[in-house]
Write an enzyme that holds these catalytic residues in place. Structure first.
Site, PDB file in Angstrom:
ATOM      1  N   GLN A 231      19.436 -10.968  29.886  1.00  0.00           N
ATOM      2  CA  GLN A 231      19.740 -10.576  31.264  1.00  0.00           C
ATOM      3  C   GLN A 231      18.825  -9.473  31.793  1.00  0.00           C
ATOM      4  O   GLN A 231      18.832  -9.186  32.988  1.00  0.00           O
ATOM      5  CB  GLN A 231      21.198 -10.138  31.391  1.00  0.00           C
ATOM      6  CG  GLN A 231      22.194 -11.269  31.219  1.00  0.00           C
ATOM      7  CD  GLN A 231      23.611 -10.787  31.409  1.00  0.00           C
ATOM      8  OE1 GLN A 231      24.239 -10.297  30.473  1.00  0.00           O
ATOM      9  NE2 GLN A 231      24.115 -10.901  32.632  1.00  0.00           N
TER      10      GLN A 231
ATOM     11  N   CYS B 258      29.568 -12.694  36.528  1.00  0.00           N
ATOM     12  CA  CYS B 258      28.399 -12.398  35.697  1.00  0.00           C
ATOM     13  C   CYS B 258      27.431 -11.534  36.495  1.00  0.00           C
ATOM     14  O   CYS B 258      27.201 -11.793  37.683  1.00  0.00           O
ATOM     15  CB  CYS B 258      27.722 -13.696  35.271  1.00  0.00           C
ATOM     16  SG  CYS B 258      26.251 -13.466  34.245  1.00  0.00           S
ATOM     17  N   LEU B 259      26.846 -10.537  35.840  1.00  0.00           N
ATOM     18  CA  LEU B 259      25.885  -9.668  36.511  1.00  0.00           C
ATOM     19  C   LEU B 259      24.627 -10.417  36.933  1.00  0.00           C
ATOM     20  O   LEU B 259      23.912  -9.972  37.829  1.00  0.00           O
ATOM     21  CB  LEU B 259      25.512  -8.491  35.601  1.00  0.00           C
ATOM     22  CG  LEU B 259      26.649  -7.530  35.255  1.00  0.00           C
ATOM     23  CD1 LEU B 259      26.145  -6.428  34.333  1.00  0.00           C
ATOM     24  CD2 LEU B 259      27.268  -6.932  36.512  1.00  0.00           C
TER      25      LEU B 259
ATOM     26  N   HIS C  83      31.392 -14.534  26.426  1.00  0.00           N
ATOM     27  CA  HIS C  83      30.500 -14.555  27.584  1.00  0.00           C
ATOM     28  C   HIS C  83      29.109 -14.043  27.204  1.00  0.00           C
ATOM     29  O   HIS C  83      28.091 -14.684  27.511  1.00  0.00           O
ATOM     30  CB  HIS C  83      31.099 -13.685  28.695  1.00  0.00           C
ATOM     31  CG  HIS C  83      30.277 -13.605  29.939  1.00  0.00           C
ATOM     32  ND1 HIS C  83      30.678 -14.154  31.128  1.00  0.00           N
ATOM     33  CD2 HIS C  83      29.072 -13.023  30.182  1.00  0.00           C
ATOM     34  CE1 HIS C  83      29.754 -13.933  32.053  1.00  0.00           C
ATOM     35  NE2 HIS C  83      28.764 -13.232  31.502  1.00  0.00           N
ATOM     36  N   GLU C  84      29.057 -12.903  26.517  1.00  0.00           N
ATOM     37  CA  GLU C  84      27.757 -12.306  26.188  1.00  0.00           C
ATOM     38  C   GLU C  84      27.006 -13.120  25.138  1.00  0.00           C
ATOM     39  O   GLU C  84      25.783 -13.287  25.232  1.00  0.00           O
ATOM     40  CB  GLU C  84      27.942 -10.860  25.724  1.00  0.00           C
ATOM     41  CG  GLU C  84      28.563  -9.932  26.751  1.00  0.00           C
ATOM     42  CD  GLU C  84      27.851  -9.945  28.091  1.00  0.00           C
ATOM     43  OE1 GLU C  84      26.624 -10.181  28.126  1.00  0.00           O
ATOM     44  OE2 GLU C  84      28.524  -9.739  29.119  1.00  0.00           O
TER      45      GLU C  84
ATOM     46  N   HIS D  49      25.148 -16.026  26.497  1.00  0.00           N
ATOM     47  CA  HIS D  49      23.829 -15.695  27.051  1.00  0.00           C
ATOM     48  C   HIS D  49      22.724 -15.840  26.005  1.00  0.00           C
ATOM     49  O   HIS D  49      21.597 -16.223  26.338  1.00  0.00           O
ATOM     50  CB  HIS D  49      23.821 -14.265  27.590  1.00  0.00           C
ATOM     51  CG  HIS D  49      24.346 -14.127  28.977  1.00  0.00           C
ATOM     52  ND1 HIS D  49      23.783 -14.759  30.057  1.00  0.00           N
ATOM     53  CD2 HIS D  49      25.394 -13.397  29.463  1.00  0.00           C
ATOM     54  CE1 HIS D  49      24.456 -14.433  31.158  1.00  0.00           C
ATOM     55  NE2 HIS D  49      25.437 -13.619  30.827  1.00  0.00           N
TER      56      HIS D  49
ATOM     57  N   GLY E  99      29.609  -5.814  29.810  1.00  0.00           N
ATOM     58  CA  GLY E  99      28.721  -6.327  28.771  1.00  0.00           C
ATOM     59  C   GLY E  99      27.398  -6.731  29.378  1.00  0.00           C
ATOM     60  O   GLY E  99      27.305  -7.018  30.573  1.00  0.00           O
TER      61      GLY E  99
END
Length: 227
Positions: free
Chosen positions: A96, A153-154, A195-196, A199, A91
């Site tokens: 991000q 997390c990226l 999670h997304e 953000h 995701g």
């Protein structure tokens, strides 16, 4: 419609006692959608921003139907899909890649899941999720069950930690054509959604993490995996 990031000069330089205070995130760190983008898959490149970048602490702006169907947003979606798959990740939220709008892309591919043991798949309730786009998502928790798993997390590469998430959620959103969608998800898919969408509200997984378990990937494999 064009996209750009815009920050006050004092925030970027750290000048002033309140220059980067999180409580002032809306007024101190404006992000507009009116000027040239830092890049798209048709020209430049959106890069994944890392923790510490103020854009990750903004409350993202919703998009209207005309904006959703604009060339700029469609290019952003394509670029986000590309970045997510390159990482690879399951995701990615628009903040991000430095654009504070309420848009996420999600895809949990079969080849990612094949790396897990059967026990891990069952425990995490992890199944493939096809690529899709969610815009202006509204998430609600269903039931009282929760699950605790390591999460990364990226935007915080190289680290993981235990995060408790609701097991079942419902999401109402718009897709890339501005059509309404309703999703009821459980297990790992529900975790990805939470999670997304976090953000989009200026939250990172470390804000919900048991920080005593915050580990490098190397130490996760050494001390925690399968433990």
């Amino acid at each position: 419609m064009h996209l750009k990031r815009a920050y006050p000069k004092d925030c970027l330089s750290g000048v002033g006692s309140n220059a980067c205070r999180i409580g002032d995130r809306q007024s101190r760190y404006p992000v507009t959608i009116e000027c040239e983008s830092t890049g798209t898959s048709g020209g430049g490149v959106y890069e994944i921003v890392k923790t510490g970048d103020p854009v990750l602490r903004l409350t993202a702006k919703p998009l209207n139907s005309d904006e959703i169907q604009s060339e700029a947003i469609q290019q952003l979606i394509a670029a986000m899909a590309e970045r997510m798959r390159e990482a690879p990740g399951v995701g990615l939220a628009a903040p991000q890649v430095g654009v504070s709008v309420q848009l996420v892309v999600i895809e949990d591919r079969p080849e990612y899941i094949e790396r897990l043991s059967g026990a891990e798949r069952r425990e995490r309730e992890r199944e493939p999720v096809p690529f899709h786009v969610l815009i202006n998502p509204v998430l609600s928790v269903e039931g009282e069950e929760s699950a605790v798993f390591f999460e990364g997390c990226l935007s915080i590469p190289g680290y993981q930690g235990l995060v408790a998430r609701a097991r079942v959620v419902r999401v109402e959103a718009l897709d890339e054509r501005a059509a309404p969608v309703v999703i009821r998800a459980h297990g790992w898919y529900a975790r990805i959604l939470q999670h997304e969408i976090d953000h989009l509200n200026g939250l990172l997984c470390v804000d919900r993490m048991d920080l005593q378990t915050f580990s490098t990937l190397e130490n996760y494999d050494r001390f925690w995996r399968g433990g």
